[in-house]
Scaffold this motif. Structure first.
Motif, short mmCIF file in Angstrom:
data_model
loop_
_atom_site.label_atom_id
_atom_site.label_comp_id
_atom_site.label_asym_id
_atom_site.label_seq_id
_atom_site.Cartn_x
_atom_site.Cartn_y
_atom_site.Cartn_z
N LEU A 41 63.65 95.31 -15.01
CA LEU A 41 64.06 95.21 -16.41
C LEU A 41 64.42 93.78 -16.77
CD1 LEU A 41 66.26 98.44 -16.87
CD2 LEU A 41 63.94 98.04 -17.72
N ASN A 42 65.14 93.11 -15.89
CA ASN A 42 65.54 91.72 -16.16
C ASN A 42 64.35 90.78 -16.22
OD1 ASN A 42 68.23 92.45 -16.22
ND2 ASN A 42 68.58 91.96 -14.06
N ASN A 43 63.26 91.15 -15.55
CA ASN A 43 62.06 90.31 -15.55
C ASN A 43 60.98 90.82 -16.52
OD1 ASN A 43 62.23 88.11 -13.27
ND2 ASN A 43 63.19 89.95 -12.44
N GLY A 44 61.36 91.79 -17.35
CA GLY A 44 60.44 92.29 -18.38
C GLY A 44 59.29 93.13 -17.83
N LYS A 45 59.41 93.62 -16.62
CA LYS A 45 58.35 94.43 -16.01
C LYS A 45 58.67 95.92 -16.23
CE LYS A 45 57.23 90.90 -12.56
NZ LYS A 45 57.10 90.57 -11.12
N ILE A 46 58.46 96.35 -17.46
CA ILE A 46 58.89 97.69 -17.86
C ILE A 46 58.10 98.78 -17.13
CG2 ILE A 46 59.26 99.23 -19.82
CD1 ILE A 46 60.95 96.67 -19.84
N ALA A 47 56.80 98.57 -16.96
CA ALA A 47 55.98 99.59 -16.30
C ALA A 47 56.46 99.85 -14.87
CB ALA A 47 54.51 99.16 -16.29
N LEU A 48 56.76 98.77 -14.13
CA LEU A 48 57.26 98.94 -12.76
C LEU A 48 58.66 99.57 -12.76
CD1 LEU A 48 56.05 95.61 -11.12
CD2 LEU A 48 55.33 97.94 -10.51
N ALA A 49 59.48 99.22 -13.76
CA ALA A 49 60.81 99.83 -13.86
C ALA A 49 60.68 101.33 -14.06
CB ALA A 49 61.59 99.20 -15.01
N LYS A 50 59.72 101.73 -14.90
CA LYS A 50 59.52 103.16 -15.16
C LYS A 50 59.04 103.90 -13.91
CE LYS A 50 57.60 104.15 -19.22
NZ LYS A 50 56.71 104.00 -20.40
N LYS A 51 58.19 103.23 -13.11
CA LYS A 51 57.73 103.83 -11.86
C LYS A 51 58.90 104.03 -10.90
CE LYS A 51 52.87 102.46 -11.55
NZ LYS A 51 51.87 101.70 -10.78
N ALA A 52 59.77 103.02 -10.83
CA ALA A 52 60.92 103.11 -9.95
C ALA A 52 61.88 104.21 -10.41
CB ALA A 52 61.64 101.76 -9.90
N ILE A 53 62.04 104.35 -11.73
CA ILE A 53 62.91 105.41 -12.27
C ILE A 53 62.35 106.78 -11.91
CG2 ILE A 53 63.68 106.51 -14.41
CD1 ILE A 53 63.88 103.63 -15.59
N LYS A 54 61.04 106.92 -12.09
CA LYS A 54 60.40 108.22 -11.81
C LYS A 54 60.57 108.62 -10.34
CE LYS A 54 55.96 110.62 -12.08
NZ LYS A 54 54.52 110.50 -12.43
N ILE A 55 60.28 107.68 -9.43
CA ILE A 55 60.39 107.98 -8.00
C ILE A 55 61.86 108.16 -7.62
CG2 ILE A 55 59.95 107.09 -5.68
CD1 ILE A 55 57.53 105.58 -6.89
N GLY A 56 62.72 107.33 -8.22
CA GLY A 56 64.14 107.42 -7.92
C GLY A 56 64.71 108.77 -8.31
N LEU A 57 64.31 109.29 -9.46
CA LEU A 57 64.81 110.60 -9.89
C LEU A 57 64.21 111.73 -9.07
CD1 LEU A 57 64.96 110.07 -13.76
CD2 LEU A 57 66.89 110.46 -12.21
N GLN A 58 63.02 111.51 -8.54
CA GLN A 58 62.44 112.51 -7.65
C GLN A 58 63.26 112.61 -6.36
OE1 GLN A 58 58.41 111.15 -7.21
NE2 GLN A 58 57.69 112.14 -9.10
N GLN A 59 63.71 111.46 -5.86
CA GLN A 59 64.48 111.45 -4.62
C GLN A 59 65.96 111.77 -4.85
OE1 GLN A 59 63.86 108.00 -2.16
NE2 GLN A 59 61.62 108.07 -2.34
#
Length: 466
Positions: A41-59
């Protein structure tokens, strides 16, 4: 194949990106996912942030902080209804989590309901242990509301939490400036510098406040201290140069501007200021050299083109002045300053039709200065179009109803048009507005200096003013 995150020694971000490139699945602590998401998020990489959120919530499906980060992204993407729905669900689970109120405030802010946002942020303050970020958000909301006093207080709290928070320090000074409280800004900055004597940012801002107050000696001292604190601080050299210009110390000013050029890539503003200093020193060739460098560096800088135009205009080389103002107009035909200058040049060349057109363009683009109306009317009179000249003066009076200059000129134009009734009415109105400016009327219309009715009207006005 699933691996524990501690089976690989890499940092969480590198490990996460490695996972995305393979079919492996690594397990991370929820805190690791938070770090990964914040990084993206701090580096403006929203797509990667969303991927991390998705996997993070799965785990970690029950991790509230990950759910809040998901909501933050939804708010950023203006998916406000979904974000509010998730917040409602979270508030049932954790009603005292200040981040829930912060995200609700962000939603209201996006909807331009800044009062509601402030109310929610104040609730968050009651719940938060660390209120630094909340005060910063409150300050921004108050700025949206044009409540500069409250914004200033919020940003001051941020600075009190972290005196290296220069963003908040700048915002504090911005609020002081908007409130036109330069004295208050000076007191605040001096107090800050008592605690942080080598803060170049504060010295720089203090110098600017002294400049606003025309306290040039104090301003120079402040900029010198900024340079002592950081001898690579370009802004301090530039502002010091501007003060030296005002003091007529043009060679010293040039030295400071040249220092900024040596330190970093040259800027059009530095070239422009050097050019103006050389012109004041009557170094015409050097002035032209730097003016041309200005527009070469930044062809869209209107002050650069106007500097070249004015250079030739002042030397009555109107043909060259017209050439350069036309070049400027070809770049930006929506700039009223270009059109106004174009009008003056054409008037000097006695091209009254072109001057009339240029004045019209300037006014249509928002230039409503008093001198514009007065000079436009003069152009039309020179073009023997008195009726249009009077119409222009009438338009000008809508913007400047208390302008004696417009009234005196209107009186003279009516008289020139042999309309004695309206001429006398306008003249009497002008005397009531400002008797002291009568000399302007006599300078422009000397044929009426000995007119009986004019002298009689002036005498009555003088008696009435006593």
């Amino acid at each position: 194949m699933a691996l524990e995150s501690n089976e690989r020694p890499n940092r969480p971000i590198a490990k996460f990106e490695s996972m995305l490139k393979t079919d492996d699945v690594y397990f991370f602590d929820s805190e690791d996912f938070e770090d990964i998401i914040h990084h993206y998020l701090n580096n403006g990489k929203i797509a990667l942030a969303k991927k991390a959120i998705k996997i993070g919530l799965q785990q970690h499906p029950d991790a509230i902080e990950l759910k809040l980060l998901n909501i933050e992204v939804l708010v950023f993407e203006n998916q406000l209804d979904i974000a509010e729905q998730y917040l409602d669900e979270l508030q049932i689970l954790d009603p005292t989590n200040e981040e829930i109120f912060i995200q609700r405030a962000n939603i209201y802010s996006k909807k331009d309901n800044h009062e509601a946002a402030v109310a929610l942020l104040n609730k968050a303050l009651d719940l938060a242990e660390n209120s630094f970020d909340i005060h910063s958000l409150l300050g921004m909301e108050y700025l949206f509301m044009d409540d500069f006093k409250s914004a200033k207080e919020s940003f001051m709290r941020c600075v009190s939490f972290d005196e290296q928070d220069y963003s908040s320090l700048y915002n504090v000074i911005y609020c002081f400036e908007f409130l036109e409280d330069h004295d208050g800004a000076i007191v605040y900055l001096n107090d800050y510098l008592e605690r942080n004597p080598y803060c170049e940012v504060a010295w720089h801002q203090l110098g600017k406040q002294y400049t606003y107050k025309k306290m040039h000696t104090e301003a120079l001292a402040a900029f010198d201290f900024a340079i002592i604190s950081d001898d690579t601080f370009i802004g301090a050299y530039f502002e010091k140069g501007k003060v030296l210009e005002k003091l007529g110390k043009y060679n010293e000013a040039i030295e400071n501007y040249e220092t900024t050029i040596k330190m970093e890539d040259p800027t059009s503003h530095a070239y422009l200021r050097i050019g103006k200093c050389h012109e004041q020193l009557q170094n015409d060739d050097m002035a032209k050299y730097y003016y041309y460098h200005t527009v070469h560096e930044d062809p869209l800088l209107d002050k650069g083109w106007l500097a070249i135009t004015d250079f030739y205009f002042r030397r009555k080389n109107y043909d060259k002045a017209l050439h350069y103002v036309n070049k400027a107009l070809n770049i930006d035909g929506e700039n009223p300053s270009y059109w106004k200058k174009c009008a003056y040049i054409n008037a000097a060349l006695k091209k009254y039709d072109q001057a009339d057109f240029a004045f019209k363009q300037a006014v249509d683009l928002g230039n409503y200065e008093l001198k514009t109306w007065l000079n436009w009317a003069d152009v039309l009179l020179s073009n023997e179009d008195t009726a249009s000249a009077l119409q222009i003066l009438a338009q000008g009076q809508q913007f400047y109803p208390e302008s004696a200059e417009l009234k005196y000129k209107t009186a003279g134009f009516h008289l020139a048009n042999r309309d004695m009734i309206n001429g006398r009415i306008s003249f009497m109105d002008a005397l009531k507005l400002d008797l002291q400016k009568l000399s302007l009327f006599f300078e422009e219309f000397p044929q009426y200096t000995k007119s009986d009715w004019v002298l009689e009207a002036v005498e009555k006005a003088e008696k009435a003013s006593k």
